[in-house]
Design a protein around this motif. Structure first.
Motif, PDB file in Angstrom:
ATOM      1  N   GLY A 165       0.827  -1.205   0.000  1.00  0.00           N
ATOM      2  CA  GLY A 165       0.000   0.000   0.000  1.00  0.00           C
ATOM      3  C   GLY A 165       0.860   1.253   0.000  1.00  0.00           C
ATOM      4  O   GLY A 165       0.594   2.211  -0.722  1.00  0.00           O
ATOM      5  N   MET A 190      -1.388  -2.070  -8.556  1.00  0.00           N
ATOM      6  CA  MET A 190      -2.841  -2.050  -8.438  1.00  0.00           C
ATOM      7  C   MET A 190      -3.509  -2.917  -9.503  1.00  0.00           C
ATOM      8  O   MET A 190      -4.567  -3.469  -9.277  1.00  0.00           O
ATOM      9  N   ALA A 208      -3.400  -6.231  -8.066  1.00  0.00           N
ATOM     10  CA  ALA A 208      -4.439  -6.339  -7.045  1.00  0.00           C
ATOM     11  C   ALA A 208      -5.805  -6.535  -7.702  1.00  0.00           C
ATOM     12  O   ALA A 208      -6.611  -7.357  -7.264  1.00  0.00           O
ATOM     13  N   ASP A 209      -6.053  -5.780  -8.775  1.00  0.00           N
ATOM     14  CA  ASP A 209      -7.326  -5.922  -9.500  1.00  0.00           C
ATOM     15  C   ASP A 209      -7.514  -7.359  -9.965  1.00  0.00           C
ATOM     16  O   ASP A 209      -8.592  -7.938  -9.838  1.00  0.00           O
ATOM     17  N   ARG A 230      -6.749  -6.377  -0.829  1.00  0.00           N
ATOM     18  CA  ARG A 230      -7.792  -5.499  -0.295  1.00  0.00           C
ATOM     19  C   ARG A 230      -7.211  -4.550   0.730  1.00  0.00           C
ATOM     20  O   ARG A 230      -7.521  -3.354   0.746  1.00  0.00           O
ATOM     21  N   ARG A 270      -4.975  -1.922  -0.953  1.00  0.00           N
ATOM     22  CA  ARG A 270      -5.768  -0.922  -1.661  1.00  0.00           C
ATOM     23  C   ARG A 270      -6.296   0.152  -0.704  1.00  0.00           C
ATOM     24  O   ARG A 270      -6.275   1.337  -1.012  1.00  0.00           O
ATOM     25  N   ARG A 277      -3.357   2.237   0.342  1.00  0.00           N
ATOM     26  CA  ARG A 277      -2.946   3.101  -0.763  1.00  0.00           C
ATOM     27  C   ARG A 277      -3.834   4.346  -0.844  1.00  0.00           C
ATOM     28  O   ARG A 277      -3.348   5.458  -1.043  1.00  0.00           O
TER      29      ARG A 277
END
Lengths: 288, 337
Positions: A106, A120, A123-124, A160, A163, A166
């Motif tokens: 993050g 990211m 992460a997606d 999660r 994110r 971040r």
């Protein structure tokens, strides 16, 4: 004693507001009871979780066995209490891994624009799978064990957490004191450690309390599906899986560990709600 | 200019990447600052004052910002050619900066003492106790009463004026030779403003620092600066010693700025305003940025940016018509006393 401490202001204002928050208090009591029982397992159980008494199979909850006995005459009370140890241990590990890697990723994604995109998108990609399905996939690939469960759940929840952190970093890094620290010659590492992270803690703590709850639930799911701990080590999920075949004759085999999960998760969720209200009233935590 | 100046900026152009391509927020800005001198940079919001200061400090985020051209020398060393690490070591040690917003420029989760000690220990490998002693001494020097006790305070326990004193203490803790002050008093009320300016002047004479003071307040400039750089739309409009600027402003924008400043006597009736607003960056006006608002403007003004003309020693102006005041234009009042 507590009242005295409160009156003397030995606790910070945040702690005092937490102790006045009904859902935090209820959650802390519920979850705290589970933790205390788990820690005190050798002293609150008379027989070990694997001690069989074949003549006393399927005893309903009552005088002989507080929560009944199972198909091999083992005490359900003992099994649920000892099972709490494993379930909580797994939850704690998942939370710890989440804290370490969630914070790391993050901070990196939020602070260094160059890393933001790749991290990211990764992460997606991970978040595009339903949480439990992904965990099942990872656990199946690695083979069933407690470590597998911990790794699988950590992989599922770290994106999660990262994110959420971040998002806070993106806000905090633009604040004046970060610029001022840079003007005073602070290095990126010091800015991240001293100026950004401490100002992003509130949403992180809330998120981790929810991750703990999800981890306990998901552990039960994985164990129920046979992807978790070995059946000799009872966790709540394993107890439910074992009791499933006898659910018509002996409801307590599945109900008791299920109730334990419900109490622990409810406790954690109430606690997390309380933390969220007190630490940051504007925050809305992403629910998975 | 005698010996090597403390700070020398030559042809600085700072670009920002925007949705409409790269846009110059600062274009071809040059100035020099000697040790012990106060250079005021004045201009309205968006004129490039802060971007100039941040470019000198190296605090602009890259991307979107980029130094497109020019050179910045500090004590003869080229800052732009320097490795990032060395440049960072200069920040806070050799050059300090004070920002506009004292309310938000301190980290809310640490005590004031922690934050000063942190800066001191970043640059000087001192034992904790020595750093603490120096922090207390610095707080005392910037006029904070019972500094040892204030060290334990969190920023929210201090008033705006006190916080700005703390910011100055942080900037001065390592005895910088250059101080950049970006609107240091704008967020404070007038009495506190005066106190802080006095404090900064005292510190400056005491230590022989060079100060770049950014403000939009002509009164502060008149009070505090030795020389003044007037900026408009990212360019230098006029540069002059402070007396010359107020006595004989040459650029129509400077004339307007001075005319728009209320004076204590308050005799002049309505204040003069400058019609219009700053051009948008990247509108690509080929000529003088001020031409659309200027009463003197001619076709030549709109064709190409006017060159810098030295109209008197140390007095430079970027205007084709500096010697031709237009009738009806604001007459400059004297320096507000």
């Amino acid at each position: 004693m507590t009242a005295l401490v409160l009156r003397q202001g030995l606790l910070g204002p945040t702690a005092r507001r937490l102790l006045r928050h009904p859902s935090f208090v209820l959650g802390a009591v519920l979850f705290g009871t589970v933790v205390v029982l788990a820690l005190a397992a050798p002293w609150v159980t008379e027989v070990g979780p694997n001690r069989m008494a074949v003549r006393l199979r399927f005893q309903p909850p009552g005088e002989m066995f507080l929560l009944g006995s199972d198909n091999l005459g083992r005490s359900m009370w003992s099994r649920v209490v000892w099972g709490a140890r494993l379930s909580l241990l797994i939850g704690a590990w998942v939370v710890a891994l989440n804290a370490v890697f969630g914070i790391l990723l993050g901070l990196l994604a939020g602070y260094f624009p160059r890393l933001d995109g790749p991290l990211m998108r990764l992460a997606d990609a991970l978040m595009a799978f339903p949480a439990v399905l992904l965990a099942i996939g990872i656990a199946a690939a690695l083979g069933p064990s407690v470590t597998t469960v911990i790794i699988a759940l950590a992989v599922v929840y770290i994106p999660r957490t990262a994110r959420i952190l971040r998002a806070s970093v993106l806000v905090v890094r633009e604040l004046d004191f970060v610029q001022a620290a840079r003007a005073a010659g602070a290095t990126d590492g010091r800015i991240l450690r001293r100026h950004i992270l401490p100002n992003c803690m509130a949403p992180l703590i809330v998120q981790l309390s929810f991750v703990f709850a999800y981890a306990i639930l998901s552990e039960a799911v994985l164990s129920f599906l046979g992807l978790g701990a070995a059946p000799t080590e009872p966790s709540w999920g394993i107890l439910i899986a074992e009791g499933r075949s006898y659910i018509r004759e002996a409801w307590w085999l599945t109900f008791m560990p299920g109730a334990a999960i419900a109490v622990a998760v409810l406790g954690l969720n109430l606690l997390g709600d309380g933390l969220r209200d007190v630490l940051d009233p504007r925050l809305t935590v992403e629910r998975t | 200019m005698t010996a090597a100046p403390l700070l020398q900026v030559e042809g600085l152009t700072t670009l920002f990447r925007t949705g409409r391509g790269e846009v110059a927020a600062v274009e071809d800005v040059s100035f020099a600052l000697a040790a012990g001198e106060v250079l005021g940079i004045v201009g309205e919001s968006g004129s490039g004052k802060s971007v100039t200061a941040l470019s000198v400090m190296g605090l602009l985020p890259e991307p979107p910002a980029r130094i497109g051209a020019g050179r910045i020398r500090f004590e003869g060393r080229d800052l732009l050619a320097m490795p990032a690490r060395e440049r960072r070591a200069l920040r806070g040690a050799a050059m300090g900066m004070v920002f506009q917003e004292p309310m938000t420029s301190l980290n809310p989760v640490f005590t004031v003492g922690d934050q000063i000690v942190e800066t001191i220990r970043t640059h000087d490998r001192l034992p904790l106790s020595a750093a603490r002693d120096r922090a207390v001494a610095t707080l005392a020097r910037v006029g904070i009463p019972s500094p040892a006790r204030r060290m334990q305070d969190y920023p929210h326990q201090l008033s705006g004026g006190m916080r700005q004193r703390v910011m100055i203490a942080i900037a001065l803790a390592c005895a910088p030779r250059l101080l950049l002050a970006d609107e240091p008093t704008t967020a404070l009320d007038v009495t506190i403003q005066a106190q802080l300016l006095d404090l900064m002047r005292d510190l400056q004479t005491e230590r022989g620092m060079g100060i770049v003071l950014i403000t939009h307040n002509m009164g502060v400039i008149a009070e505090f600066a030795d020389r003044v750089l007037v900026m408009y739309a990212g360019r230098v409009a006029e540069e002059a010693p402070v007396e010359a600027l107020f006595d004989a402003p040459r650029h129509p924008y400077t004339v307007g700025l001075i005319g728009a400043t209320p004076t204590l006597e308050g005799t002049g009736g309505a204040l003069v305003t400058i019609p219009g607003t700053l051009p948008r960056l990247g509108d690509g006006l080929p000529g003088c940025g001020f031409a659309p608002r200027c009463l003197r403007a001619t076709a030549a003004c709109r064709a190409a940016p006017p060159p810098m003309v030295e109209v008197a020693p140390g007095h430079r102006v970027a205007c084709l018509h500096w010697d031709r005041p237009t009738p009806g234009e604001a007459r400059a009042p004297r320096v507000p006393a």
